[in-house]
Design an enzyme around this catalytic site. Structure first.
Site, short mmCIF file in Angstrom:
data_model
loop_
_atom_site.label_atom_id
_atom_site.label_comp_id
_atom_site.label_asym_id
_atom_site.label_seq_id
_atom_site.Cartn_x
_atom_site.Cartn_y
_atom_site.Cartn_z
N LYS A 11 0.83 -1.21 0.00
CA LYS A 11 0.00 0.00 0.00
C LYS A 11 0.87 1.28 0.00
CE LYS A 11 -3.98 -2.24 2.25
NZ LYS A 11 -5.04 -2.11 3.31
N TYR A 51 -12.37 -2.61 -3.71
CA TYR A 51 -12.92 -2.77 -2.36
C TYR A 51 -14.44 -2.68 -2.34
CZ TYR A 51 -8.41 -2.70 0.13
OH TYR A 51 -7.17 -3.01 0.65
N GLU A 128 -9.52 -11.13 -7.43
CA GLU A 128 -8.60 -9.99 -7.28
C GLU A 128 -7.43 -10.07 -8.26
OE1 GLU A 128 -7.58 -9.88 -3.13
OE2 GLU A 128 -9.62 -9.29 -2.55
P1 RTP Z 1 -7.09 -5.83 3.24
O1 RTP Z 1 -8.41 -6.21 2.57
O2 RTP Z 1 -6.63 -4.45 2.87
O3 RTP Z 1 -6.04 -6.89 3.02
O4 RTP Z 1 -7.30 -5.82 4.81
P2 RTP Z 1 -8.06 -6.87 5.69
O5 RTP Z 1 -8.60 -8.00 4.86
O6 RTP Z 1 -7.16 -7.22 6.82
O7 RTP Z 1 -9.25 -5.98 6.22
P3 RTP Z 1 -10.69 -5.70 5.57
O8 RTP Z 1 -11.72 -6.01 6.59
O9 RTP Z 1 -10.81 -6.36 4.22
O10 RTP Z 1 -10.66 -4.12 5.37
C1 RTP Z 1 -10.03 -3.53 4.25
C2 RTP Z 1 -9.22 -2.34 4.71
O11 RTP Z 1 -10.12 -1.35 5.20
C3 RTP Z 1 -9.53 -0.67 6.30
N1 RTP Z 1 -10.37 -0.82 7.47
N2 RTP Z 1 -10.63 0.17 8.26
N3 RTP Z 1 -11.63 1.77 10.38
C4 RTP Z 1 -11.94 0.49 10.32
O12 RTP Z 1 -12.64 -0.03 11.16
C5 RTP Z 1 -11.42 -0.30 9.23
N4 RTP Z 1 -11.66 -1.57 9.03
C6 RTP Z 1 -10.99 -1.91 7.91
C7 RTP Z 1 -8.18 -1.29 6.57
O13 RTP Z 1 -7.18 -0.48 5.99
C8 RTP Z 1 -8.26 -2.63 5.88
O14 RTP Z 1 -7.00 -3.05 5.44
MG MG Z 2 -9.76 -7.69 3.12
#
Ligand code: RTP
Ligand code: MG
Length: 141
Positions: A11, A51, A128
């Protein structure tokens, strides 16, 4: 265990910190091979589409804003159990909760700027990878 492919994104925060090489070294040391790789500047449409599953979430606008704030490195990692292996290397979404020694624990500070993305299932990975790469851009080993 089956050989899988997963999509990884380094990122904008990690690109800005100049740790692309350090992150990729972790993938390679863990036995994952980089079979496709490019640096791109995402726009709102490309990042928002990527996303789309989070479209209704309160953090969606910030997420798209962050992912378009600078260039990212998009890549395909291949290896045995690549999807879970990459998620283990990444650590928890919130770097404050990420296990010591993981990429997010070592290179990220906040849940918004958390250094890396990794597909969360083989189904997500297939979607993806195809979102960013044509078959002719992936170099099978
Ligand atoms: P990613 O998709 O980026 O690999 O991350 P992840 O699976 O660990 O998390 P995901 O639930 O898919 O969320 C995507 C991205 O959104 C941001 N996020 N912010 N403020 C919040 O509560 C929150 N929750 C998620 C994070 O940057 C996350 O990587
Ligand atoms: Mg994710």
């Amino acid at each position: 265990m089956a050989v899988e492919r997963t999509l990884s994104i380094i990122k904008p925060d990690a690109v800005d910190k100049n740790v692309i090489g350090e992150i990729n070294a972790r993938f390679e040391k863990a036995g994952l091979q980089i079979v496709a790789m490019k640096m791109v500047q995402l726009d709102d449409e490309k990042a928002g589409g990527f996303y789309a599953e989070h479209k209704e979430r309160p953090f969606f606008k910030d997420l798209v804003g962050f992912m378009t704030s600078g260039p990212v490195v998009v890549q395909v990692l291949e290896g045995e159990g690549a999807v879970l292996k990459n998620r283990d290397l990444m650590g928890a979404t919130n770097p404050q909760e990420a296990e010591a020694g993981t990429i997010r624990a070592d290179f990220a500070e906040t849940i918004d700027a958390n250094a890396v993305h990794g597909s969360d299932s083989t189904e997500s990975a297939a979607r993806e990878v195809a979102y960013f790469f044509g078959d002719d851009e992936i170099c099978a080993r």
